[in-house]
Design a protein around this motif. Sequence first.
Motif, short mmCIF file in Angstrom:
data_model
loop_
_atom_site.label_atom_id
_atom_site.label_comp_id
_atom_site.label_asym_id
_atom_site.label_seq_id
_atom_site.Cartn_x
_atom_site.Cartn_y
_atom_site.Cartn_z
N ASN A 53 -21.13 28.63 6.48
CA ASN A 53 -20.67 29.89 7.07
C ASN A 53 -21.12 31.16 6.36
O ASN A 53 -21.02 32.24 6.95
CB ASN A 53 -19.14 29.88 7.14
N SER A 123 -20.34 37.75 7.09
CA SER A 123 -19.32 36.78 6.72
C SER A 123 -18.38 37.38 5.69
O SER A 123 -18.78 38.20 4.85
CB SER A 123 -19.95 35.49 6.16
N ILE A 156 -18.23 36.26 10.92
CA ILE A 156 -17.23 35.20 10.80
C ILE A 156 -16.39 35.42 9.54
O ILE A 156 -16.90 35.81 8.50
CB ILE A 156 -17.89 33.80 10.77
N PHE A 158 -13.92 33.27 7.08
CA PHE A 158 -13.60 31.87 6.80
C PHE A 158 -12.90 31.76 5.45
O PHE A 158 -12.97 32.68 4.62
CB PHE A 158 -14.86 31.00 6.82
N HIS A 207 -10.82 31.10 16.91
CA HIS A 207 -10.52 30.61 15.57
C HIS A 207 -10.42 29.10 15.58
O HIS A 207 -10.28 28.48 16.65
CB HIS A 207 -9.20 31.19 15.06
N ARG A 219 -11.56 29.26 10.15
CA ARG A 219 -12.67 30.13 10.53
C ARG A 219 -12.23 30.96 11.72
O ARG A 219 -11.47 30.49 12.57
CB ARG A 219 -13.91 29.32 10.91
N TRP A 221 -13.69 34.30 14.50
CA TRP A 221 -14.79 35.14 14.96
C TRP A 221 -14.25 36.32 15.79
O TRP A 221 -13.21 36.20 16.45
CB TRP A 221 -15.74 34.37 15.88
#
Length: 222
Positions: A53, A123, A156, A158, A207, A219, A221
């Motif tokens: 990720n 990220s 993302i 995470f 998610h 995770r 988005w």
Amino acid sequence: MEVPAITNEAVQRGAAVYSRPVLAIYDLFVLRFTNTFVWKCPSRHILQLYNENVSEKHLDVGVGSGYFLDHCRFPSATPRIALMDLNENSLEKTAKRLRRYSPRSYRRNVLEPVEIGDSGFGSVGLNYLLHCLPGNMISKRAVFENLKPLLRRDGILFGTTILGGDVRRNWLARRYMKIFNSCGVFSNYNDHCEDLERGLSQTFGRHEVTTRGCIAFFRAWN
């Protein structure tokens, strides 16, 4: 569930444990011993989460010792990395460990709105942060809300966190939970997986949450 009042003292207490002596043994004690034998989640699974990720422009929040950033595979040979933590020792150690990438460091409380003069991160990593923050998963949703504006549209968020409910714990895990919560290092007795999912779903469009041992992997988005 009632949302508890969050004091600055409680926030500082969760971060203060990361002294230089603690960080010197963090990788050996936490990442090798505790993750494997207490939380039943070997660190290789967290490293895999990073490998899958992390982006070429990454913000890490709650950086610990910087182990996973040091060992993960970035999609670029020259990633742009930002570090965010409330603890100066963690920021200093991680920045030194990652000096080949020239990371930028920000000392911030992520339970409050975050302004760093930068955004567009592909990220954002939150490894072992949430269980150190005071409150419960309802109040900790503020972290997602405060960090979401820093993500680019296809970015993302995470991370991982140690759950206080919904998971089976061995004797060691029960002892660790009791000790760390009593001294304020952890605040996760009321951290449930369903509340984590609810907080993510209320903040992000998509998610996913999975568990391994006592650890939740998540995770989300935009």
